[in-house]
Design a protein around this motif. Structure first.
Motif, PDB file in Angstrom:
ATOM      1  N   TYR A  68      18.520 -32.694 -21.438  1.00 14.57           N
ATOM      2  CA  TYR A  68      17.143 -32.568 -20.995  1.00 14.57           C
ATOM      3  C   TYR A  68      16.958 -34.005 -20.080  1.00 14.57           C
ATOM      4  O   TYR A  68      17.156 -35.019 -20.571  1.00 14.57           O
ATOM      5  N   PHE A  69      16.059 -33.657 -18.856  1.00 17.59           N
ATOM      6  CA  PHE A  69      15.578 -34.797 -17.990  1.00 17.59           C
ATOM      7  C   PHE A  69      14.353 -34.450 -17.662  1.00 17.59           C
ATOM      8  O   PHE A  69      14.103 -33.458 -17.419  1.00 17.59           O
ATOM      9  N   GLU A  70      13.726 -35.553 -16.812  1.00 21.76           N
ATOM     10  CA  GLU A  70      12.570 -35.522 -16.287  1.00 21.76           C
ATOM     11  C   GLU A  70      12.450 -34.611 -15.093  1.00 21.76           C
ATOM     12  O   GLU A  70      13.402 -34.540 -14.605  1.00 21.76           O
ATOM     13  N   THR A  78       7.508 -29.319 -17.279  1.00 23.14           N
ATOM     14  CA  THR A  78       8.719 -28.833 -18.350  1.00 23.14           C
ATOM     15  C   THR A  78       9.941 -29.662 -18.031  1.00 23.14           C
ATOM     16  O   THR A  78      10.366 -29.567 -16.847  1.00 23.14           O
ATOM     17  N   PRO A  79      10.486 -30.258 -19.008  1.00 26.73           N
ATOM     18  CA  PRO A  79      11.599 -30.996 -18.597  1.00 26.73           C
ATOM     19  C   PRO A  79      12.950 -30.163 -18.122  1.00 26.73           C
ATOM     20  O   PRO A  79      12.695 -28.855 -18.575  1.00 26.73           O
ATOM     21  N   ARG A  81      16.400 -28.652 -18.080  1.00 26.53           N
ATOM     22  CA  ARG A  81      17.471 -28.152 -19.038  1.00 26.53           C
ATOM     23  C   ARG A  81      18.982 -27.930 -18.371  1.00 26.53           C
ATOM     24  O   ARG A  81      18.860 -27.029 -17.680  1.00 26.53           O
ATOM     25  N   ILE A 259      15.961 -37.351 -21.042  1.00 27.34           N
ATOM     26  CA  ILE A 259      14.684 -37.161 -22.083  1.00 27.34           C
ATOM     27  C   ILE A 259      15.864 -37.394 -23.624  1.00 27.34           C
ATOM     28  O   ILE A 259      15.599 -38.133 -24.445  1.00 27.34           O
TER      29      ILE A 259
END
Length: 322
Positions: A68-70, A78-79, A81, A259
């Motif tokens: 998961y990232f910004e 929403t992050p 994925r 994240i």
């Protein structure tokens, strides 16, 4: 249905419009309709829709890496994925070391450092892992492996430029040398590898990359490959390109921050995505390869009669509800 269509688009590597043109209305139809025709008359999309339950194999959550990232798009909260299927059959030591890094939350808070057009997206920090005394910073390469009687791949009859033999084994594209009795993963779109420096043993899974462009097969047996993206490749492909040499982000550019990175088996059930892949050892898969070699849709006017390893479909779908 929309989610399954998106997954098919990612693995066929074509737009929604082209997918509709190639597949025709059969993509939106149910499997029994497609099964009214013999397999040899069906398009790839129709064959996938018609594939029986035993042609699909559920992916093990302990082999799925959720990243998961910004978000980088304006207005998106929403992050992002990405889900990566790991390959312990090909790089067991790297996968084991990656598991240890994930258990220590090594990637959490680190950045995606590189997005090079038509090449790779890269994240992690091998130097930091080495400085912390973690195994995943520098370790022995796993470019290829010896095989024995257990190695029974489905050979792609079209041949290959980069390897004596290519095909599929245990749901992976694979290349091999019958004389040396060694096999390896190819650098196809979406494959995930461990970055390294000059020395063969100078890298490890603390610094990973995903192929986001035309298959750079010259990298085969030069970098350890340990997995492939099975969902969310569009999140990598649409990242802003880095402005520095080789696509690294400049100091003034926003680097997407990770994240969380974790195995599916260690995530709450509510966060797990149940995925399954079409078995490459099932009879319908050989028919899918033939349908890609000589496309059976009305849109195609010239049939190539050939199929490259990295252009062969490896369908993945969300498991249907019982």
């Amino acid at each position: 249905m929309a989610k399954q269509t998106n997954l098919l688009q990612r693995f066929f590597g074509i737009s929604a419009l082209a997918l509709a043109a190639c597949a025709g209305p059969a993509l939106a139809q149910t499997a029994p309709v497609a099964q009214q025709k013999p397999w040899s008359a069906l398009t790839s999309a129709e064959l996938i829709a018609a594939a029986p339950k035993d042609a699909w194999a559920k992916l093990d959550q302990s082999r799925l890496l959720y990243l998961y990232f910004e978000p980088t798009q304006a207005g998106v909260q929403t992050p992002a994925r990405v889900i990566i299927l790991l390959a312990p059959d090909f790089a067991p030591n790297h996968v084991r070391a990656l598991d240890e890094l994930l258990a220590k939350a090594f990637f959490n808070g680190r950045e995606i450092v590189r997005s090079q057009d038509n090449y790779v997206v890269q994240w992690g920090d091998g130097a930091a892992a080495t400085a912390q005394g973690l195994q995943g910073g520098r370790m022995a390469a796993e470019f290829d492996r010896a095989y024995g009687a257990e190695f029974k791949p489905l050979e792609l009859k079209d041949g290959d430029v980069y390897a004596p033999k290519v095909g599929f084994w245990r749901n992976w594209p694979v290349a091999w040398d019958p004389k040396a009795k060694r096999y390896w993963l190819p650098h196809c779109y979406g494959m995930v590898g461990a970055g390294r420096d000059e020395g063969a043993d100078s890298g490890g899974p603390a610094e990973l990359y995903a192929v986001n462009g035309h298959s750079p097969r010259a990298l085969d047996r030069n970098v350890t490959l340990l997995g492939r993206v099975v969902d969310g490749m569009d999140q990598f492909a649409t990242l802003p390109r880095g402005s520095e040499a080789m696509g690294f982000y400049a100091s003034g550019q926003t680097k997407p921050k990770i994240i969380k990175a974790e195995l599916g088996s260690r995530l709450p059930v509510s966060e797990q995505i149940s995925l399954e892949a079409l078995r490459t050892d099932h009879a319908i898969y050989a028919e899918i390869l033939e349908s890609r070699r000589n496309r059976r849709d009305s849109w195609t006017k010239f049939k190539a009669g050939k199929l490259e390893l990295c252009n062969a479909p490896l369908p993945v779908r969300i498991s249907p509800k019982e």
